[in-house]
Design a protein around this motif. Structure first.
Motif, PDB file in Angstrom:
ATOM      1  N   TRP A  24      35.230  31.601  32.810  1.00  0.00           N
ATOM      2  CA  TRP A  24      35.854  32.741  33.494  1.00  0.00           C
ATOM      3  C   TRP A  24      35.309  34.055  32.946  1.00  0.00           C
ATOM      4  O   TRP A  24      34.951  34.957  33.688  1.00  0.00           O
ATOM      5  CB  TRP A  24      37.371  32.689  33.335  1.00  0.00           C
ATOM      6  CG  TRP A  24      38.074  33.898  33.856  1.00  0.00           C
ATOM      7  CD1 TRP A  24      38.523  34.962  33.150  1.00  0.00           C
ATOM      8  CD2 TRP A  24      38.369  34.188  35.222  1.00  0.00           C
ATOM      9  NE1 TRP A  24      39.095  35.876  33.982  1.00  0.00           N
ATOM     10  CE2 TRP A  24      39.018  35.438  35.257  1.00  0.00           C
ATOM     11  CE3 TRP A  24      38.174  33.508  36.414  1.00  0.00           C
ATOM     12  CZ2 TRP A  24      39.451  36.017  36.441  1.00  0.00           C
ATOM     13  CZ3 TRP A  24      38.606  34.076  37.584  1.00  0.00           C
ATOM     14  CH2 TRP A  24      39.238  35.320  37.590  1.00  0.00           C
ATOM     15  N   LEU A  27      31.735  34.533  34.114  1.00  0.00           N
ATOM     16  CA  LEU A  27      31.648  34.878  35.538  1.00  0.00           C
ATOM     17  C   LEU A  27      32.053  36.320  35.815  1.00  0.00           C
ATOM     18  O   LEU A  27      31.708  36.864  36.869  1.00  0.00           O
ATOM     19  CB  LEU A  27      32.510  33.926  36.373  1.00  0.00           C
ATOM     20  CG  LEU A  27      31.936  32.524  36.591  1.00  0.00           C
ATOM     21  CD1 LEU A  27      32.967  31.640  37.270  1.00  0.00           C
ATOM     22  CD2 LEU A  27      30.663  32.581  37.407  1.00  0.00           C
ATOM     23  N   GLN A  28      32.773  36.935  34.891  1.00  0.00           N
ATOM     24  CA  GLN A  28      33.167  38.327  35.088  1.00  0.00           C
ATOM     25  C   GLN A  28      31.970  39.271  35.086  1.00  0.00           C
ATOM     26  O   GLN A  28      32.064  40.408  35.552  1.00  0.00           O
ATOM     27  CB  GLN A  28      34.159  38.758  34.005  1.00  0.00           C
ATOM     28  CG  GLN A  28      35.474  38.015  34.052  1.00  0.00           C
ATOM     29  CD  GLN A  28      36.191  38.178  35.375  1.00  0.00           C
ATOM     30  OE1 GLN A  28      36.382  39.275  35.850  1.00  0.00           O
ATOM     31  NE2 GLN A  28      36.580  37.057  35.959  1.00  0.00           N
ATOM     32  N   TYR A  32      30.245  40.786  42.198  1.00  0.00           N
ATOM     33  CA  TYR A  32      30.460  40.091  43.462  1.00  0.00           C
ATOM     34  C   TYR A  32      30.968  41.007  44.575  1.00  0.00           C
ATOM     35  O   TYR A  32      31.153  40.544  45.705  1.00  0.00           O
ATOM     36  CB  TYR A  32      31.417  38.912  43.264  1.00  0.00           C
ATOM     37  CG  TYR A  32      32.793  39.294  42.771  1.00  0.00           C
ATOM     38  CD1 TYR A  32      33.808  39.584  43.665  1.00  0.00           C
ATOM     39  CD2 TYR A  32      33.082  39.359  41.427  1.00  0.00           C
ATOM     40  CE1 TYR A  32      35.066  39.936  43.234  1.00  0.00           C
ATOM     41  CE2 TYR A  32      34.337  39.703  40.972  1.00  0.00           C
ATOM     42  CZ  TYR A  32      35.325  39.984  41.879  1.00  0.00           C
ATOM     43  OH  TYR A  32      36.572  40.333  41.439  1.00  0.00           O
ATOM     44  N   ALA A  44      38.187  35.750  47.029  1.00  0.00           N
ATOM     45  CA  ALA A  44      37.117  35.795  46.031  1.00  0.00           C
ATOM     46  C   ALA A  44      37.655  35.448  44.648  1.00  0.00           C
ATOM     47  O   ALA A  44      37.000  34.743  43.877  1.00  0.00           O
ATOM     48  CB  ALA A  44      36.473  37.176  46.018  1.00  0.00           C
ATOM     49  N   ARG A  45      38.858  35.899  44.335  1.00  0.00           N
ATOM     50  CA  ARG A  45      39.457  35.569  43.036  1.00  0.00           C
ATOM     51  C   ARG A  45      39.759  34.080  42.934  1.00  0.00           C
ATOM     52  O   ARG A  45      39.550  33.468  41.881  1.00  0.00           O
ATOM     53  CB  ARG A  45      40.723  36.384  42.820  1.00  0.00           C
ATOM     54  CG  ARG A  45      40.435  37.835  42.546  1.00  0.00           C
ATOM     55  CD  ARG A  45      41.674  38.629  42.295  1.00  0.00           C
ATOM     56  NE  ARG A  45      41.343  40.034  42.095  1.00  0.00           N
ATOM     57  CZ  ARG A  45      42.218  41.000  42.115  1.00  0.00           C
ATOM     58  NH1 ARG A  45      43.499  40.732  42.305  1.00  0.00           N
ATOM     59  NH2 ARG A  45      41.835  42.250  41.922  1.00  0.00           N
ATOM     60  N   PHE A  48      36.535  32.331  42.285  1.00  0.00           N
ATOM     61  CA  PHE A  48      36.126  32.483  40.890  1.00  0.00           C
ATOM     62  C   PHE A  48      36.936  31.570  39.973  1.00  0.00           C
ATOM     63  O   PHE A  48      36.406  31.032  39.001  1.00  0.00           O
ATOM     64  CB  PHE A  48      36.259  33.945  40.453  1.00  0.00           C
ATOM     65  CG  PHE A  48      34.976  34.702  40.579  1.00  0.00           C
ATOM     66  CD1 PHE A  48      34.292  34.752  41.778  1.00  0.00           C
ATOM     67  CD2 PHE A  48      34.440  35.346  39.495  1.00  0.00           C
ATOM     68  CE1 PHE A  48      33.104  35.436  41.895  1.00  0.00           C
ATOM     69  CE2 PHE A  48      33.245  36.040  39.596  1.00  0.00           C
ATOM     70  CZ  PHE A  48      32.580  36.085  40.803  1.00  0.00           C
ATOM     71  N   LEU A  51      35.449  28.120  40.517  1.00  0.00           N
ATOM     72  CA  LEU A  51      34.149  28.040  39.852  1.00  0.00           C
ATOM     73  C   LEU A  51      34.314  27.938  38.340  1.00  0.00           C
ATOM     74  O   LEU A  51      33.588  27.181  37.681  1.00  0.00           O
ATOM     75  CB  LEU A  51      33.296  29.258  40.203  1.00  0.00           C
ATOM     76  CG  LEU A  51      32.654  29.269  41.578  1.00  0.00           C
ATOM     77  CD1 LEU A  51      31.961  30.606  41.835  1.00  0.00           C
ATOM     78  CD2 LEU A  51      31.669  28.131  41.716  1.00  0.00           C
ATOM     79  N   SER A  52      35.257  28.669  37.799  1.00  0.00           N
ATOM     80  CA  SER A  52      35.522  28.599  36.354  1.00  0.00           C
ATOM     81  C   SER A  52      35.979  27.204  35.953  1.00  0.00           C
ATOM     82  O   SER A  52      35.545  26.667  34.928  1.00  0.00           O
ATOM     83  CB  SER A  52      36.588  29.605  35.947  1.00  0.00           C
ATOM     84  OG  SER A  52      36.165  30.911  36.200  1.00  0.00           O
TER      85      SER A  52
END
Length: 81
Positions: A24, A27-28, A32, A44-45, A48, A51-52
């Motif tokens: 996480w 990815l920040q 994006y 989108a959150r 993410f 994905l994390s």
């Protein structure tokens, strides 16, 4: 023997949480905002977060497998001798 399973479960949980948080954090660094449509910030959150979880779980599984294999490796040498 049962206590060993408890230790392994605790290590697995902590490893997964650590690597998910690390993914996480990593990815920040991605900008994006250019990829978003106007009002899809919540989606989108969520993406993410997913994905994390995927990246963190994969890395954690690799780490835990490597740990297990390194603990089992001495057994190979015991069988040979």
């Amino acid at each position: 023997m049962i206590a060993e399973f408890g230790h392994q479960a605790l290590i697995s949980i902590l490893s997964h949480l650590f690597f998910i948080a690390l993914a996480w954090w990593a990815l920040q660094s991605i900008n994006y905002e250019k990829l978003l449509r106007g009002s899809h910030v919540f989606q989108a959150r969520v993406l993410f977060i997913f994905l994390s979880i995927v990246i963190g779980s994969t890395v954690s599984n690799f780490f835990l497998d490597y740990l297990l294999w390194s603990q089992q490796l001495p057994l190979l040498f015991q069988m040979i001798m």
